[in-house]
Design a protein around this motif. Structure first.
Motif, PDB file in Angstrom:
ATOM      1  N   VAL A 160     -42.861  11.004  17.663  1.00  0.00           N
ATOM      2  CA  VAL A 160     -42.632  10.421  19.130  1.00  0.00           C
ATOM      3  C   VAL A 160     -42.205  11.546  20.109  1.00  0.00           C
ATOM      4  CG1 VAL A 160     -41.662   8.689  20.638  1.00  0.00           C
ATOM      5  CG2 VAL A 160     -42.244   8.022  18.334  1.00  0.00           C
ATOM      6  N   ALA A 161     -43.124  11.849  20.916  1.00  0.00           N
ATOM      7  CA  ALA A 161     -42.679  12.965  21.772  1.00  0.00           C
ATOM      8  C   ALA A 161     -42.747  12.521  23.411  1.00  0.00           C
ATOM      9  CB  ALA A 161     -43.865  14.190  21.369  1.00  0.00           C
ATOM     10  N   VAL A 162     -42.032  13.147  24.137  1.00  0.00           N
ATOM     11  CA  VAL A 162     -42.338  12.876  25.555  1.00  0.00           C
ATOM     12  C   VAL A 162     -42.631  14.361  26.322  1.00  0.00           C
ATOM     13  CG1 VAL A 162     -40.682  12.350  27.638  1.00  0.00           C
ATOM     14  CG2 VAL A 162     -40.556  11.197  25.444  1.00  0.00           C
ATOM     15  N   ALA A 163     -43.282  14.205  27.335  1.00  0.00           N
ATOM     16  CA  ALA A 163     -43.537  15.167  28.239  1.00  0.00           C
ATOM     17  C   ALA A 163     -43.105  14.992  29.629  1.00  0.00           C
ATOM     18  CB  ALA A 163     -44.936  15.769  28.172  1.00  0.00           C
ATOM     19  N   GLY A 164     -42.470  15.710  30.231  1.00  0.00           N
ATOM     20  CA  GLY A 164     -42.203  15.403  31.722  1.00  0.00           C
ATOM     21  C   GLY A 164     -40.756  15.163  31.707  1.00  0.00           C
ATOM     22  N   ARG A 165     -40.197  14.884  33.122  1.00  0.00           N
ATOM     23  CA  ARG A 165     -38.593  14.581  33.162  1.00  0.00           C
ATOM     24  C   ARG A 165     -38.382  13.302  32.689  1.00  0.00           C
ATOM     25  NH1 ARG A 165     -37.654  16.878  39.136  1.00  0.00           N
ATOM     26  NH2 ARG A 165     -38.784  14.842  39.890  1.00  0.00           N
ATOM     27  N   ILE A 166     -37.208  13.065  32.342  1.00  0.00           N
ATOM     28  CA  ILE A 166     -36.768  11.378  31.920  1.00  0.00           C
ATOM     29  C   ILE A 166     -35.416  11.378  32.308  1.00  0.00           C
ATOM     30  CG2 ILE A 166     -36.008  12.360  29.529  1.00  0.00           C
ATOM     31  CD1 ILE A 166     -38.284   9.264  29.820  1.00  0.00           C
ATOM     32  N   GLY A 167     -35.245  10.311  32.889  1.00  0.00           N
ATOM     33  CA  GLY A 167     -33.787  10.030  33.250  1.00  0.00           C
ATOM     34  C   GLY A 167     -33.355  10.258  34.744  1.00  0.00           C
ATOM     35  N   HIS A 168     -34.346  11.375  35.130  1.00  0.00           N
ATOM     36  CA  HIS A 168     -34.027  12.013  36.396  1.00  0.00           C
ATOM     37  C   HIS A 168     -34.096  10.867  37.686  1.00  0.00           C
ATOM     38  CE1 HIS A 168     -34.193  15.571  34.138  1.00  0.00           C
ATOM     39  NE2 HIS A 168     -34.091  16.146  35.232  1.00  0.00           N
ATOM     40  N   ALA A 169     -35.148  10.254  37.956  1.00  0.00           N
ATOM     41  CA  ALA A 169     -35.391   9.098  38.753  1.00  0.00           C
ATOM     42  C   ALA A 169     -34.296   8.024  38.933  1.00  0.00           C
ATOM     43  CB  ALA A 169     -36.735   8.579  38.793  1.00  0.00           C
ATOM     44  N   SER A 215     -42.656   4.142  33.140  1.00  0.00           N
ATOM     45  CA  SER A 215     -42.274   3.454  34.253  1.00  0.00           C
ATOM     46  C   SER A 215     -41.315   2.774  34.512  1.00  0.00           C
ATOM     47  CB  SER A 215     -43.791   3.028  34.803  1.00  0.00           C
ATOM     48  OG  SER A 215     -44.198   1.834  33.953  1.00  0.00           O
ATOM     49  N   ASP A 216     -41.019   1.850  33.473  1.00  0.00           N
ATOM     50  CA  ASP A 216     -40.188   1.005  33.252  1.00  0.00           C
ATOM     51  C   ASP A 216     -38.643   1.360  32.498  1.00  0.00           C
ATOM     52  OD1 ASP A 216     -41.581  -0.863  34.961  1.00  0.00           O
ATOM     53  OD2 ASP A 216     -42.544  -1.488  33.051  1.00  0.00           O
ATOM     54  N   GLY A 217     -38.979   2.512  31.748  1.00  0.00           N
ATOM     55  CA  GLY A 217     -37.707   2.844  30.634  1.00  0.00           C
ATOM     56  C   GLY A 217     -38.317   3.310  29.627  1.00  0.00           C
ATOM     57  N   LEU A 218     -37.760   4.265  28.723  1.00  0.00           N
ATOM     58  CA  LEU A 218     -38.420   4.775  27.605  1.00  0.00           C
ATOM     59  C   LEU A 218     -38.307   3.818  26.491  1.00  0.00           C
ATOM     60  CD1 LEU A 218     -39.439   7.163  26.097  1.00  0.00           C
ATOM     61  CD2 LEU A 218     -37.290   8.060  25.612  1.00  0.00           C
ATOM     62  N   ASP A 259     -27.993   6.144  29.551  1.00  0.00           N
ATOM     63  CA  ASP A 259     -28.616   4.869  29.904  1.00  0.00           C
ATOM     64  C   ASP A 259     -29.669   5.304  30.747  1.00  0.00           C
ATOM     65  OD1 ASP A 259     -26.770   3.192  28.518  1.00  0.00           O
ATOM     66  OD2 ASP A 259     -25.211   2.991  30.180  1.00  0.00           O
ATOM     67  N   TRP A 260     -29.463   6.330  31.583  1.00  0.00           N
ATOM     68  CA  TRP A 260     -30.684   6.703  32.599  1.00  0.00           C
ATOM     69  C   TRP A 260     -31.721   7.338  31.662  1.00  0.00           C
ATOM     70  CZ3 TRP A 260     -26.766  10.197  35.769  1.00  0.00           C
ATOM     71  CH2 TRP A 260     -25.730   9.238  36.666  1.00  0.00           C
ATOM     72  N   ILE A 261     -31.351   8.083  30.579  1.00  0.00           N
ATOM     73  CA  ILE A 261     -32.412   8.773  29.889  1.00  0.00           C
ATOM     74  C   ILE A 261     -33.156   7.541  29.109  1.00  0.00           C
ATOM     75  CG2 ILE A 261     -32.829   9.891  27.904  1.00  0.00           C
ATOM     76  CD1 ILE A 261     -31.941  11.790  29.849  1.00  0.00           C
ATOM     77  N   LEU A 262     -32.657   6.696  28.599  1.00  0.00           N
ATOM     78  CA  LEU A 262     -33.326   5.528  27.463  1.00  0.00           C
ATOM     79  C   LEU A 262     -33.764   4.475  28.199  1.00  0.00           C
ATOM     80  CD1 LEU A 262     -30.663   5.864  24.704  1.00  0.00           C
ATOM     81  CD2 LEU A 262     -33.070   6.938  24.822  1.00  0.00           C
ATOM     82  N   ALA A 263     -33.039   4.248  29.432  1.00  0.00           N
ATOM     83  CA  ALA A 263     -33.545   2.741  29.907  1.00  0.00           C
ATOM     84  C   ALA A 263     -34.134   3.039  31.502  1.00  0.00           C
ATOM     85  CB  ALA A 263     -32.279   1.708  29.927  1.00  0.00           C
ATOM     86  N   GLY A 264     -33.963   3.986  31.989  1.00  0.00           N
ATOM     87  CA  GLY A 264     -34.263   4.553  33.404  1.00  0.00           C
ATOM     88  C   GLY A 264     -35.700   4.600  33.582  1.00  0.00           C
ATOM     89  N   GLY A 265     -36.239   4.223  34.571  1.00  0.00           N
ATOM     90  CA  GLY A 265     -37.881   4.448  34.737  1.00  0.00           C
ATOM     91  C   GLY A 265     -37.838   5.206  35.882  1.00  0.00           C
ATOM     92  N   GLY A 315     -34.954  -1.531  30.062  1.00  0.00           N
ATOM     93  CA  GLY A 315     -35.628  -1.020  31.011  1.00  0.00           C
ATOM     94  C   GLY A 315     -35.893  -2.087  32.189  1.00  0.00           C
ATOM     95  N   TRP A 316     -36.513  -1.856  33.042  1.00  0.00           N
ATOM     96  CA  TRP A 316     -36.894  -2.747  34.238  1.00  0.00           C
ATOM     97  C   TRP A 316     -38.052  -3.833  34.036  1.00  0.00           C
ATOM     98  CZ3 TRP A 316     -34.684  -3.622  38.771  1.00  0.00           C
ATOM     99  CH2 TRP A 316     -35.561  -4.427  39.589  1.00  0.00           C
TER     100      TRP A 316
END
Length: 320
Positions: A160-169, A215-218, A259-265, A315-316
Motif C-alpha cells: 500500500v503506497a500513498v502519493a501526495g500530502r496526507i494529514g495537512h488539510a 478525500s474522507d480520511g486514509l 489522527d490527522w494523518i490517518l483519519a483526516g481528509g 474518517g468523514w
C-alpha cells in the motif's frame, strides 16, 4: 455589483469570459445547449461532487479563488484515481442573490487554474439562486486505452503506497477551527489541495491493482478498497514522517498528529496498492500491506500496526 444586479446571463457571461482557452479535448465549449468533448478512448470517466458553504468551506477562511481550486480538485482527483486523464469540468453555481459578482468571477479563476494543471478546462454548467451557496462540479476523463484502476483489485501481498500530502488539510482545518491562522503550510493546505494528478496515470501504467483518492480520511478510504477487494489492509504508523509544522501545531492544540494523518481528509492524495515486486519511484511512500481479511478482525478491514485504530472515527461521513 451582486449576481442579482448582473442577472443570470450577465453572471454567465462574466464567468465564462474567465475560463481560459479550451483544451484539445473540447470540440464545443460554453455558449450552446451542451458542450462537446472528445473521447478518444471511446469511454468516458465521470465523477461529481458538491461543496456547500458551512459544510465544506467558509468564506471567512477561504477566498473565492481558494474555493474554486478545492471544488475542481475534489473532482479531478477522482478522475486521476481511476488512472485516467482529466479532460473537462462542468460546474453548477447556486448562490444567494446578494453574492458579489466579483466572488463568482474569482471562483471561476480558481476553477480554471486548477483544471489547467491537468490539461482540462471548464466547458459549461448552470446557475441558480439558492439561500445556501453551493458549487457542484462534474469532471470527465479519458483512459487513454488503459483499463480503469478500480477499488476491487487489491490482493494479499500487495504493498500500500500513498502519493501526495496526507494529514495537512485536516491539520489546517483544526487550526482554523481554533481561531488561528498559522502555520501557513497547514492552513493553506486546507484552502487549496496539492494533488499529484499525473501520478494516477503513472500508477495505472505501473500496474496498480487498486487506487482511491484520500478525500474522507486514509483509513476510511482504504476501507473502501478493503471492502471492495475482500481483503484486509495493515498500515505502519512509523511509515509516516511528520513535518515540523504539524508536530508544533499538534503540541499547541493538544492533539495526536497521527489522527490527522490517518483519519483526516481533503488532501486528495492518491492511495494505491501495487504487486510486491513493483519498483516505486520516490513519489510514492509505502505505508502498509494488503493482508488476508482474516488478519484484520476488527474495524472496517484496516488495521494500524496490526490493531484496530483507537483514535475515533476513521474518517468523514456526511450523515454522522
Amino acid at each position: 455589483m451582486t449576481v442579482a444586479t448582473a442577472g443570470e446571463f450577465g453572471l454567465i457571461s462574466r464567468v465564462t469570459a474567465r475560463l481560459g482557452a479550451a483544451s484539445p479535448f473540447v470540440l464545443l465549449g460554453p455558449g450552446d445547449d451542451a458542450a462537446v468533448v472528445a473521447a478518444p478512448d471511446a469511454r468516458v470517466v465521470a465523477s461529481t461532487d458538491a461543496l456547500v458553504e458551512g459544510r465544506h468551506f467558509r468564506r471567512d477562511w477561504s477566498s473565492a479563488r481558494d474555493v474554486g481550486h478545492r471544488a475542481a480538485a475534489a473532482n479531478l482527483a477522482d478522475i486521476a484515481a481511476m488512472g485516467a486523464r482529466p479532460t473537462a469540468l462542468l460546474v453548477a453555481l447556486c448562490a444567494p442573490a446578494n453574492l458579489q459578482i466579483s466572488w463568482a468571477e474569482e471562483l471561476a479563476d480558481g476553477l480554471a487554474a486548477e483544471a489547467a494543471k491537468t490539461g482540462a478546462t471548464v466547458v459549461g454548467g448552470d446557475t441558480s439562486s439558492s439561500p445556501t451557496l453551493t458549487i457542484a462540479v462534474t469532471a470527465l476523463g479519458d483512459l487513454e486505452g488503459r483499463a480503469p484502476v478500480v477499488r476491487s483489485g487489491a490482493r494479499p501481498g500487495d504493498v500500500v503506497a500513498v502519493a501526495g500530502r496526507i494529514g495537512h488539510a485536516a491539520a489546517g482545518y483544526s487550526i482554523l477551527s481554533r481561531g488561528f491562522r498559522a502555520p501557513k503550510l497547514l492552513v493553506d493546505a486546507h484552502r487549496r489541495p496539492e494533488v499529484p494528478y499525473h501520478l494516477g496515470a503513472v500508477a495505472a501504467r505501473m500496474g496498480a491493482t487498486s487506487m482511491i483518492d484520500v478525500s474522507d480520511g486514509l483509513l476510511a478510504d482504504l476501507g473502501h478498497i478493503a471492502a471492495a477487494s475482500g481483503v484486509g489492509i495493515d498500515l505502519r504508523r512509523d511509515a509516516f514522517t511528520l513535518p515540523e509544522p504539524m508536530l508544533a501545531a499538534a503540541t499547541a492544540l493538544g492533539v495526536d498528529p497521527y489522527d490527522w494523518i490517518l483519519a483526516g481528509g481533503d488532501d486528495h492524495a492518491l492511495a494505491a496498492t501495487f504487486p510486491p515486486d513493483t519498483e516505486l519511484s520516490a513519489d510514492w511512500l509505502v505505508v502498509g500491506s494488503v493482508v488476508a481479511p482474516s488478519s484484520v478482525t476488527e474495524g472496517d478491514g484496516v488495521a494500524v500496526d496490526g490493531r484496530r485504530y483507537a483514535g475515533g472515527a476513521p474518517g468523514w461521513d456526511h450523515f454522522r
